[in-house]
Design a protein around this motif. Structure first.
Motif: not given
Lengths: 303, 213, 478, 666
Positions: A68-69, A72, A76, A98, A105, A218, A222, D405-406, D532, D535-536, D539-540, D543-544, D547
Motif C-alpha cells: 500500500v505505502v 502510494a 505521489v 522529494l 520510503l 490483490p 498492487l 518523508p513525511p 505533498v 497528499l502522500l 494516497g496511502i 490505496v489502503w 486494497w
C-alpha cells in the motif's frame, strides 16, 4: 489545459502495465515466439484483484502496509514528473529531492514487508534490493544536480523539459554520459536484466520478485502495478532526457511521448533479450561505474 | 700557617688515592678516619683560637676520628663480611680515573672566579678532587660499607670547601650539619646491619629486586 | 608562639617514645597533630614578623608550605590510629617517634630564613624518614630504605656544597659571607654569576634528588612502593613540599640577582619536562600501584618545576598545586594503603574489583586518580590549568605541547593501571584478609577529598590571597 | 555566589534555576535510606524544571533578551558570565526535553525497588550530567566551560560504568575516559589562547577576534579536536560506539542525543569568536562531515549489536550536521549568503531532529533489551508481537532517522540538499554540489541499516528460542517514547515551525537580516512539501481503502510462510541482520573491518562447528591499538633505566650535575 491534465493523469494510471506487455512481446519476438498479448499485464492485474488472499501467520500489519505505502509513494512521485513536454501535476523548487526520497520510503516498506514474512529468501531479496538501490542513489543525484546546473532550475519539470537538440549539440558528451548512467539506473531500479531477471525460476537469483513471494491476490496486484508504475515514472524521466523532441503542439507532444515510452519498452526488451543476467557480485561494479559516469558528466558541466 | 694547611691537603689527596687503590676494608676505614682527623685539624691552623673553634675541632675529631670509624668497624665485624672491598670496576682503572679527576680538578680550579686570597691555595682543587673520589667510591664499589665510606669522602670534600668560609656558617649551623652527618652515618650503620641480617651479605649488588621489568 | 610549631611535635615525640603500650601510643599522633594544625592555621592567619635576627620568619611561601604539611599530617595522624590498630603485630614506637620528629623538622623548614638552618632541617627530615620506610621490615623495604638514604644523602651533601658556593659568591662579592635569605636577596645583584650558577645547579640537583626530579628520582618508586601508605603520603605530600620550598628559596635569590634569568628558567623547565616524560614512560604498564603513585609524584614535581620556570601566571598555579598535590597524594596513598592491606598485595594482578570489595577505599582511590590527573571539580585541575594556560599565554608552544603530551600519556598509563584495579570483580582464587573499610581508615582520606573538592570549586578568599602573596614573592623584579 | 534572580520574568534566570534544580535532583535520594521516593522526587523535580526551562528557552528563541548573569568565582580566572543566547537555547531545548523523557523513562527502566544501589548512582549522575551539559551551554567563560565540560565527561563516564563488572563495559569505559580526557587537553590550549589573545578567559563577543594565521590555526584545530572528539567526528569517534552501547539505555539516549551536540555547540561557539575564518576550515569541516557521515553509517550497517548500531548512526548524523556547518562556513567565507543560511539552517534543524529520533530509538532499544535481555540483533525477531506499542514508535524513529518523508529527518536534509543544489546551480562553488550525492549515498545506507534493524528485531519470528520473550514496556517507558515519536511527526509535518525555531540562530550566525533569511529560507518549499506529505498520506489512505475493498471481496486464508518448497523451515533459517547487511558490508570492507572466523572442518565426520563474524573498528582496533603497542615496546626498552643498581643511580646524579654545569657555561 484541463484536458491535458486529465490525459496526463489517465496516462499515468493506465499506461504502465502496457510497458510490461511491450517488453514481454519484444522478448518473445527475439525468442521467436508469438508471446503473450500486449495487454496481458492488464488481464493479470484484473485476475489478481479478484483473487483471494493468503497471509502468512508470521506477518504483521507491516506486511499488509508494504504494497500500500509503496504504491502510494510511487503514485505521489509520479505526480512530480513531467511527461514529455507536459509539466508535472505538482511542481515546485526542490521536488526532485522529494521524488528521490519517496522511492526511499517505498523501498523501506517493501523490504520491511519482505522481512516480515520471516522467509530466508525474501530477506535475501530485500537485502539485495536495498543494497543496489543504495548504489543507484548517488547516480541519480549526480544526474539531478547536473541537470539542475544545466537548466539553472531546482524543479524536475524545468529540468527535464530543458534538454533540447541545442543542448545536445552543446553538451553532447555530458548528455550522453547522463543518459547512459540514467539507463543503468533505470534498469537497476526496476530490477530488469542485467540486474535482475523478473522471469527467472530460481529464487536464489532473484531480487525484486523474491521479495514479494508471499504476497498474493490483490496485494500482489498492487505490487505488480506499483512496479510497472515505477518503470513508467523512471522511464518518463529517461525519455525526457534522451529524446529532446519538442513541437509545442499539445497533441504531437503527447503522441511523441507515448511513442517514446513504447520505444523505451522495446529497448528494454531488446536489452533483456541480448544480455544475460550479471553475476550478483558484478552488479555493484556496474552501478559504481554508472555513478562515475554521472559524476564525470557533472564535472564536464561544472568545469 | 695557611701554607702548612696546604701541605696537609696534599696528604688528604694522597689518602684519596690510597682509598681508591686499597683492597682491604679495614684499611680503607682507617684511611677515611685519618682524612677526617686531618680535616679536623685544619680549621685550627687557619683561624685564631676561640671557644667556637675549639668546640668545632673537638667535635670533628671525635666524630670523624673515633665515632664513625668505630661504627663502621663494628658493622664490618658484625656483618662478618669478607674483608675485600669488591669493586665493580677494578682498582687500577679507578685509580687512573681518580688521577684524571684530580688533574681535572686542578685545571678546573684555575678557571674558577675565586677571591684573590684563595687563588693560590690548594683548597679548591683538593675539595673537588676529594669530592670526585667520594663519587668514584660510591659508584664503583659493591659493598654497602664502601658506599658509606664514599659518602664520607664526599662530605670531606665538601668540608674542605667549607673551610674557605667558616665565617659564613655560624656555629649552630655547623654543629647541626655535623650532627646530621653523624646521625646519617649512624642510621646507615643500622641499615647495614639490617641488610646483613636480611641478606647475609652487604653486597649492594644483591639489592636490586626493586626495579622495573 | 612560633617555636611551638617545632617544639610541640618534639615534645610529642619524646612522650611517644616513653609510652610503653603499642595500642596507646598512636593516639599521641592526633593529640599532637591536631593542635599543630590549629596552631599553624592561627599563625598562617595572623601577620608574622621575623625573629632571631631574621632567622625565623613565617613568610607567605612558608605559610603555604606549612598549611600543606600540617593539614596533611593531621589527616595522616588520624588515619594512623586506625591503621596501626590493624597492625598490632609490629611495634610502632619508631614509627610514631619518626613521624613526630619529621613533623618538627618539616615545620622548621617552613620557618627558616637562613639557608644553612634550612639545610639542617631538610637533612633531619631525610634521616627521620628512613626508619619509617623500613616499617615493614622485610628484604624489599630494607633495600628501599638503603637506596633512599644513600641517594638523598648524596643529594643533600651536594646541596650543602651548593650552599657553600652561594656563601662563597657573597664572599667574593663583598668579603662578608652570609646565608641569611633577606641579606642574600638584598644584594643578590652583586653576586658573581659563575658562582651563582654553580650554587643554583648544586642546590637544584641536591634538593632535586630529595624532591624527585628526574633523573634524580630513582629512589622514589622503591621507597614509595615499600613504605606504608601513611608514610608514602607524607613522603609525597610533606617531604616533596619541603624540598620544593628549599628550591623556591634558592630561586628567590636567582630572581633577585636579575642576571640572565633565562638559564634558571630553562633548567627548571627542562628538568620538569624530563620528569614528566620519565613519569609517562614508567607509568605505562605499571603493575604496582604504589610505584605508580611514586611516578605520579615525579610527574607532579615536574609540573611544579615547569610552572616555576614558566613564571608569571603559572606561579599561582605552582603554589596552589603544592597544596593540592599534597592533599591528593594523601587521598591516594591512604586509600591505596587500605587496598594493599585488604588484598595483601599491591600489583594489578592481585588487586581487582576494589570497588566491589572495598567500596569506600576503591571509590576514594578512583576519585583520587581522577583528581590527580587534573579533572574538575577537584582542585588540582585549577592549579594545573593555571600552569598550562600560562604556558600558552606566554606562547611557549613547544613546552605546552610537550606538557600536554606527557599529561595525556601519563593519564593513559595511569588509567590503564587504576581502572582494572577498581573495576570488575575481585579474584576468588586468592587468599583474602579480613581487612575491610573502617571509619578511621576511610574517614581521613574522605575528608581530604572533600577539602580538594572545596578548594576546586570555591576556595576561600584568604587562601587565594595567601597564594597571590606567595606568587608575588616569586615574580621577576625588573 | 551573587545572583540577582528575576524568577518571574527573566527566561535566562528561569533556565539557570532549572539547571540548578536538575543538577541537584539526585541528592535527596542519596540521603534517603529507603529506595524509591528519592527517584520519584528526582523525576518530579527534573520534569518540572525541564518544563519550566523549556518555556525559558522558547522565549529566548522567540526573541527575549539574553540577560547576562555574573558568577563571582573567587579563583583568579576573572568573573564568570552566564547567559543564554538563541544558540544556547537551541541546544538547551532538546536537552531539557531529553531530561524530561529520560528521567521519566529511568523510573521504569532502572526501578529503585529492584536496583537500589545502582539507581541512586544513576539518578545522581544523570542529574549532574544534564546540569553540566546545560552549564557548558550557558557558560560564557573558558574555565567555567572547562569545569562543566569535565564534569559532564566524568558523570557520563560514571553512568557508563553503571555495570562496571562487565568486561565489555570496562573496556568501553576505559576507552571513553581516555578519549575524553585527552580531548579536553585540546580545549586547554584553546581557552589558554583565548586568554592570551584577549587577556581574559571570558568569551570574546561574537565575530570580534582578528588574529594571526598561526594562532587562528592552532585555536581552530584545538577546538576541532577537543569539541570534535566529544561530538564523535571521524576519526575522533573511537570511543563512541562502545560508550553508547554499554551505558544504560536512557543514558545512551542522553549521550547520543544531547552530549554529542554539546560538542557541536562548542565548535559553533568557537567559530563565532572569529571575525574572519580561514577558508580551509569550512572545507575541512565539510570533508570531515562527509567522511563521518559515510563511514558512520557504513559502520552502523555492519553492526550486530543493537545499541552499537545506533551509536554508529550517531556518527553519521553528526557528520550530516558537520556537512551543514561546513557548508555554512564555506558560504560565509565566499560571501555566498544562500549557502550560509541553508547550511546553517540544515545543521541546526538536524541537531534538533537528531535529538528527537535518536533518544527515541535508544529508549526503544531499552524496551527491547528489557524484553529480551540481549543486544544481539541476530538473536531477536518477531518482537512486534511482544512489544506491540514499542514497535510502531520504533518504526517512526527508524523512518525519521533515514530522513524519509513525511517525518522530521527529511526536513534537515532537505535544507542541505537545497544548499548543494542551489550552489551547484549558481556556479560559484560547484564542488559543493558533491554534497548531494554523498547525502544520497548516506541516505541509502541508512535505509539499509534501519530496515535491517527494524526488520531483524520486530519482524519475522524469534530466531533464537533461548532468548526470553518478555513483555511490553510499562507506561513510564512508553510515554517518553510516545512523546518523542509524536514530536518527530509534528516536526516532519509542521516543518515551518522547526524553521522558525532555528531562525534566530541562523540570522545571527549567518550574518543575514531577518528579511534576507525569510527570502532565502522561504525558497525551501516547506509548504509544498507539507502539501505533498498530505497528499502522500491521503494516497496511502486511498490505496489502503481500495486494497481493503479488494481483499474483503475474496476469501482470506492464513498459512505459514512460503518456503520455496522446503518442507521443514525453522526460525533459525530466517535472514538475520548480519546476513541482511552482508552484501553491503562486503562492498565497504575497506571501511569496516569485518572478519569471519570459521573453525575448519576436517575428517570424514566433522564435528559441529561455528562461524563467527566480528566487526572490528578500523581506527581503534587496527590503527590506534597497534601503534600504542609499538609505543609500549619502545617504552619497555626505556624502562630498563630503572634497573635497581644503586651505584648507577648515583652516577645519574653526577651526570646531571655535569650536564648542567656544562650547560651553564656560556
Amino acid at each position: 489545459m484541463m484536458m491535458s491534465i486529465l490525459f496526463h493523469i489517465l496516462l499515468l494510471l493506465l499506461m504502465p502495465p502496457l510497458l510490461l506487455g511491450v517488453i514481454n512481446k519484444t522478448k518473445a519476438a527475439f525468442a521467436g515466439r508469438l508471446g503473450a498479448p500486449y495487454f496481458q499485464p492488464y488481464y493479470d492485474l484484473a485476475k489478481l484483484f479478484r483473487k483471494g488472499s493468503v497471509f502468512s501467520s508470521t506477518t504483521t500489519w507491516i506486511f499488509r502496509a508494504g504494497p500500500v505505502v509503496t504504491l502510494a509513494a510511487t503514485l505521489v512521485a509520479a505526480l512530480l514528473v513531467p511527461l514529455g513536454n507536459h509539466p508535472a501535476i505538482i511542481s515546485f523548487n526542490g521536488d526532485m529531492i522529494l521524488f528521490a526520497y519517496l522511492f526511499g520510503l517505498a523501498r523501506f516498506f517493501t523490504t520491511s514487508a519482505a522481512l516480515d514474512t520471516g522467509s530466508p529468501f525474501e530477506g535475501m531479496g530485500a537485502a539485495r534490493e536495498v543494497t543496489f538501490a543504495c548504489l543507484v542513489e548517488p547516480t541519480l543525484f549526480f544526474i539531478l544536480i547536473t541537470l539542475a546546473r544545466m537548466s539553472k532550475s531546482l524543479s524536475l519539470t524545468p529540468m527535464l523539459i530543458y534538454p533540447s537538440p541545442a543542448v545536445w549539440q552543446d553538451a553532447g558528451a555530458a548528455m550522453l554520459l547522463l543518459v547512459g548512467a540514467l539507463f543503468v539506473a533505470l534498469l537497476a531500479e526496476n530490477c530488469r536484466i542485467p540486474f535482475d531477471d523478473p522471469n527467472t525460476h530460481l529464487e536464489l537469483t532473484m531480487i525484486h520478485e523474491v521479495m514479494v513471494l508471499d504476497h498474493s491476490g490483490p496485494a500482489f496486484g498492487l505490487i505488480l502495478y506499483g512496479a510497472a508504475l515505477k518503470l513508467f515514472v523512471l522511464g518518463a524521466v529517461f525519455v525526457n532526457l534522451a529524446l529532446p523532441f519538442k513541437s509545442g503542439n499539445l497533441l504531437i507532444d503527447w503522441i511523441a511521448f507515448v511513442a517514446a515510452m513504447l520505444l523505451l519498452a522495446v529497448l528494454i526488451g531488446v536489452v533483456e533479450s541480448v544480455m544475460a543476467r550479471l553475476r550478483l557480485i558484478r552488479i555493484p561494479q556496474l552501478l559504481v561505474a554508472a555513478t562515475i559516469l554521472s559524476a564525470f558528466a557533472m564535472l564536464l558541466i561544472v568545469r | 700557617m695557611v701554607s702548612f694547611a696546604d701541605q696537609l691537603l696534599v696528604l688528604v689527596m694522597l689518602i684519596n688515592f690510597i682509598m681508591l687503590g686499597s683492597s682491604r676494608m679495614a684499611f680503607v676505614i682507617r684511611a677515611v678516619a685519618a682524612q677526617g682527623v686531618i680535616l679536623g685539624i685544619i680549621p685550627g691552623l687557619l683561624h685564631p683560637f676561640s671557644g667556637h673553634l675549639l668546640a668545632i675541632t673537638a667535635s670533628i675529631l671525635l666524630a670523624k676520628g673515633l665515632v664513625i670509624p668505630y661504627l663502621l668497624n663494628d658493622a664490618v665485624r658484625k656483618a662478618q663480611i669478607r674483608r675485600e672491598v669488591e669493586p665493580f670496576i677494578g682498582y687500577v682503572p679507578t685509580l687512573l680515573l681518580g688521577a684524571v679527576f684530580t688533574a681535572l680538578a686542578f685545571v678546573f680550579a684555575q678557571r674558577l672566579p675565586l677571591a684573590p686570597e684563595h687563588r693560590d691555595l690548594l683548597f679548591v682543587p683538593a675539595s673537588i678532587a676529594t669530592l670526585m673520589t667520594g663519587f668514584l667510591i660510591l659508584t664503583t664499589r659493591k659493598k654497602a660499607i664502601s658506599q658509606v665510606i664514599g659518602y664520607l669522602v664526599l662530605e670531606n670534600g665538601i668540608f674542605i670547601f667549607g673551610l674557605l668560609l667558616t665565617e659564613a656558617m655560624p656555629f649552630m649551623v655547623e654543629a647541626g650539619a655535623l650532627l646530621d652527618l653523624l646521625v646519617g652515618i649512624f642510621v646507615m650503620g643500622i641499615v647495614i646491619n639490617h641488610i646483613n641480617r636480611e641478606f647475609s651479605t652487604v653486597d649492594t649488588s644483591r639489592l636490586q629486586t626493586l626495579r622495573e621489568e | 608562639m612560633i617555636h611551638l610549631l617545632v617544639l610541640l611535635p618534639l615534645l610529642g615525640a619524646l612522650i611517644a617514645w616513653l609510652i610503653p603500650g603499642n595500642r596507646l601510643r598512636p593516639l599521641m599522633l592526633p593529640t599532637i597533630a591536631l593542635p599543630h594544625l590549629g596552631l599553624s592555621l592561627y599563625l598562617i592567619a595572623s601577620p608574622t614578623v621575623p625573629v632571631h635576627g631574621g632567622w625565623i620568619w613565617l613568610d607567605p611561601l612558608g605559610k603555604i608550605t606549612l598549611l600543606a604539611i600540617s593539614s596533611l599530617f593531621a589527616v595522616c595522624a588520624v588515619y594512623a590510629v586506625g591503621y596501626l590498630a590493624y597492625r598490632q603485630e609490629r611495634s610502632n614506637r619508631v614509627l610514631c617517634l619518626g613521624l613526630l620528629v619529621c613533623l618538627a623538622a618539616m615545620s622548621l623548614v617552613t620557618l627558616c630564613q637562613h639557608l644553612g638552618l634550612l639545610w639542617v632541617a631538610i637533612e633531619t627530615t631525610t634521616v627521620s624518614m628512613a626508619p619509617l620506610i623500613y616499617f615493614n621490615r622485610n628484604a624489599r623495604s630494607i633495600e628501599a630504605t638503603w637506596k633512599y638514604l644513600l641517594i638523598c644523602s648524596v643529594g643533600i651533601a651536594l646541596a650543602l656544597l651548593g650552599l657553600l658556593f652561594l656563601a662563597y659568591a657573597t664572599h667574593v662579592a663583598h668579603q662578608n659571607a652570609t646565608l641569611l635569605l633577606p641579606d642574600l636577596l638584598e644584594d643578590a645583584s652583586a653576586l658573581n654569576r659563575g658562582w651563582l650558577h654553580a650554587a643554583f645547579i648544586f642546590l637544584l640537583v641536591g634538593y632535586g634528588s630529595k624532591l624527585g626530579l628526574a633523573p634524580l628520582h630513582t629512589w622514589k618508586p622503591d621507597a614509595y612502593g615499600e613504605a606504608p601508605g601513611l608514610v608514602g603520603a607524607l613522603l609525597a605530600g610533606g617531604l616533596v613540599n619541603c624540598a620544593f620550598l628549599a628550591i623556591l628559596r634558592v630561586y628567590q635569590i636567582c630572581l633577585a640577582s636579575v642576571t640572565e634569568l633565562l638559564f634558571f628558567q630553562q633548567v627548571l623547565v627542562v628538568l620538569g619536562l624530563i620528569s614528566m616524560a620519565v613519569a609517562a614512560i614508567f607509568m605505562a604498564r605499571q603493575h604496582d600501584f604504589k610505584r605508580m603513585l611514586a611516578y605520579s609524584s615525579v610527574e607532579h614535581v615536574g609540573i611544579l618545576a615547569v610552572g616555576l620556570g614558566i613564571g608569571k601566571g603559572a606561579l599561582f598555579g605552582v603554589l596552589f598545586h603544592l597544596i593540592n598535590n599534597g592533599l591528593t597524594k594523601g587521598v591516594l596513598f591512604l586509600s591505596s594503603g587500605n587496598i594493599h592491606r585488604s588484598y595483601g598485595g599491591k600489583t594489578v594482578e592481585v588487586v581487582q574489583g576494589a570497588l566491589t570489595r572495598l567500596p569506600w577505599s576503591g571509590g576514594l582511590f578512583l576519585a583520587g586518580f581522577i583528581a590527580i590527573t587534573g579533572s574538575p571539580p577537584f582542585s588540582p585541575f585549577i592549579s594545573e590549568f593555571s600552569i598550562i594556560s600560562s604556558i600558552f599565554v606566554q606562547r611557549q608552544y613547544l613546552v605546552g605541547g610537550l606538557f600536554l603530551l606527557f599529561l595525556a600519556a601519563i593519564f593513559i598509563g595511569m588509567a590503564l593501571t587504576v581502572l582494572p584495579m577498581v573495576m570488575g570483580t575481585p579474584r576468588t582464587d586468592l587468599e583474602v584478609t579480613d581487612y575491610r573499610d573502617r571509619m578511621l581508615t576511610v574517614g581521613p582520606p574522605l575528608v581530604m577529598l572533600l577539602v580538594i573538592v572545596w578548594l576546586g570549586v570555591w576556595p576561600p578568599e584568604a587562601l587565594l590571597q595567601l597564594l597571590k602573596d606567595g606568587a608575588a614573592m616569586l615574580e621577576v623584579r625588573s | 555566589m551573587v545572583f540577582v534572580w528575576n524568577i518571574d520574568v527573566d527566561p535566562v534566570g528561569s533556565l539557570l534555576w532549572a539547571i540548578t534544580l536538575i543538577g541537584l535532583s539526585g541528592l535527596p535520594g542519596l540521603l534517603l535510606k529507603r529506595p524509591g521516593p528519592g527517584q520519584i522526587l528526582s523525576v518530579g523535580i527534573t520534569a518540572c524544571a525541564a518544563l519550566w526551562g523549556m518555556v525559558g528557552a522558547l522565549r529566548i528563541l522567540g526573541g527575549a533578551p539574553a540577560t547576562r548573569y555574573q558568577l563571582d568565582w573567587p579563583l583568579p580566572f576573572g568573573p564568570c558570565e552566564l547567559s543564554v543566547d538563541p544558540l544556547s537555547a537551541l541546544f538547551l531545548l532538546p536537552l531539557l526535553l531529553a531530561a524530561l523523557c529520560c528521567s521519566l523513562y529511568g523510573l521504569a527502566y532502572l526501578p529503585a525497588a529492584s536496583q537500589p544501589a545502582v539507581e541512586k548512582r544513576v539518578t545522581l549522575f544523570s542529574g549532574l550530567l544534564l546540569a553540566s551539559m546545560a552549564l557548558v551551554l550557558v557558560a560564557r567563560h573558558g574555565v567555567l566551560l572547562l569545569v562543566a565540560w569535565e564534569i559532564m565527561a566524568l558523570s557520563s563516564w560514571l553512568l557508563l560504568m553503571t555495570d562496571q563488572q562487565s568486561l565489555q563495559v570496562q573496556r568501553a569505559g576505559t576507552v571513553y575516559l581516555l578519549a575524553t580526557h585527552t580531548g579536553t587537553m585540546a580545549l586547554f590550549v584553546l581557552f589558554s589562547l583565548v586568554k592570551g589573545e584577549t587577556g581574559s578567559f571570558a568569551f570574546p563577543p561574537a565575530h570580534s577576534l582578528a588574529l594571526g594565521a598561526t594562532v587562528t590555526l592552532v585555536m581552530l584545530v584545538a577546538a576541532l579536536i577537543g569539541f570534535g572528539a566529544k561530538a564523535g567526528i571521524m576519526p575522533l569517534h573511537i570511543w563512541l560506539p562502545g560508550a553508547h552501547a554499554n551505558a544504560p539505555s536512557h543514558v545512551s539516549a542522553l549521550m547520543s542525543g544531547i552530549m554529542l551536540k554539546v560538542g557541536i555547540y562548542g565548535i559553533i561557539r568557537t567559530v563565532s569568536f572569529f571575525q574572519q575564518l580561514p577558508v580551509w576550515f569550512g572545507w575541512l569541516l565539510l570533508l570531515l562531515g562527509a567522511v563521518s557521515a559515510i563511514t558512520g553509517i557504513a559502520l552502523a550497517s555492519a553492526q550486530r549489536d543493537l545499541k552499537r548500531l545506533l551509536a554508529c548512526s550517531s556518527i553519521e548524523n553528526i557528520g550530516i550536521i558537520c556537512i551543514g556547518l561546513g557548508m555554512a562556513l564555506v558560504g560565509l567565507q565566499s560571501g555566498n549568503r544562500v549557502l550560509a543560511v541553508l547550511g546553517l539552517a540544515g545543521a541546526c534543524i538536524h541537531i534538533i531532529n537528531h535529538a528527537l529520533f535518536k533518544p527515541l530509538l535508544f529508549l526503544g532499544s531499552g524496551a527491547i533489551i528489557h524484553a529480551t535481555g540481549t543486544r544481539q540483533i541476530d538473536r531477536m525477531g518477531g518482537l512486534s508481537r511482544v512489544l506491540p506499542r514499542t514497535a510502531p514508535l520504533f518504526l517512526v524513529g527508524s523512518l525519521a532517522i533515514c530522513g524519509l518523508p513525511p517525518l522530521n529527518g527529511f526536513v534537515g536534509e532537505l535544507f542541505l540538499y537545497f544548499g548543494a543544489f542551489s550552489d551547484g546551480m549558481l556556479a560559484e562553488l560547484p564542488v559543493i554540489g558533491f554534497v548531494a550525492p554523498i547525502l544520497a549515498l548516506v541516505g541509502g545506507l541508512a535505509v539499509i541499516t534501519f530496515v535491517k534493524l527494524y526488520g531483524a528485531i520486530f519482524l519475522g519470528v524469534a530466531r533464537d528460542p533461548a532468548i526470553k520473550q518478555g513483555h511490553e514496556a510499562p507506561l513510564a517507558m512508553l510515554l517518553p517514547m510516545g512523546l518523542l515519536a509524536g514530536l518527530c511527526l509534528l516536526a516532519g509535518i509542521g516543518a515551518p515551525l522547526l524553521l522558525q525555531l532555528v531562525a534566530p540562530v541562523v540570522i545571527q550566525y549567518a550574518g543575514v537580516s531577518p528579511l534576507l533569511f525569510t527570502q532565502i529560507a522561504g525558497a525551501v518549499p516547506l509548504q509544498q512539501i507539507a502539501l505533498v506529505n498530505g497528499l502522500l498520506l491521503a494516497g496511502i489512505l486511498v490505496v489502503w481503502l481500495i486494497w481493503c475493498f479488494l481483499v474483503q471481496r475474496a476469501p482470506v486464508a492464513a498459512s505459514s510462510t512460503w518456503g520455496c518448497g522446503y518442507l521443514a523451515p525453522t526460525p533459525r533459517m530466517q535472514y538475520t541482520g548480519s546476513a541482511f547487511s552482508e552484501l553491503v558490508t562486503g562492498l565497504i570492507s575497506g571501511l569496516v573491518g569485518s572478519q569471519g572466523r570459521v573453525s575448519g572442518l576436517s575428517g570424514a565426520f566433522p564435528a559441529s562447528t561455528r562461524f563467527v563474524t566480528v566487526t572490528t573498528e578500523r581506527i581503534l582496533d587496527q590503527m590506534i591499538i597497534p601503534s600504542l603497542r609499538g609505543v609500549d615496546w619502545c617504552l619497555a626498552w626505556l624502562r630498563h633505566l630503572q634497573h635497581g643498581h644503586l651505584h648507577l643511580y648515583i652516577l645519574y646524579i653526577f651526570a646531571t650535575l655535569f650536564v648542567l654545569m656544562v650547560w651553564s657555561q656560556p
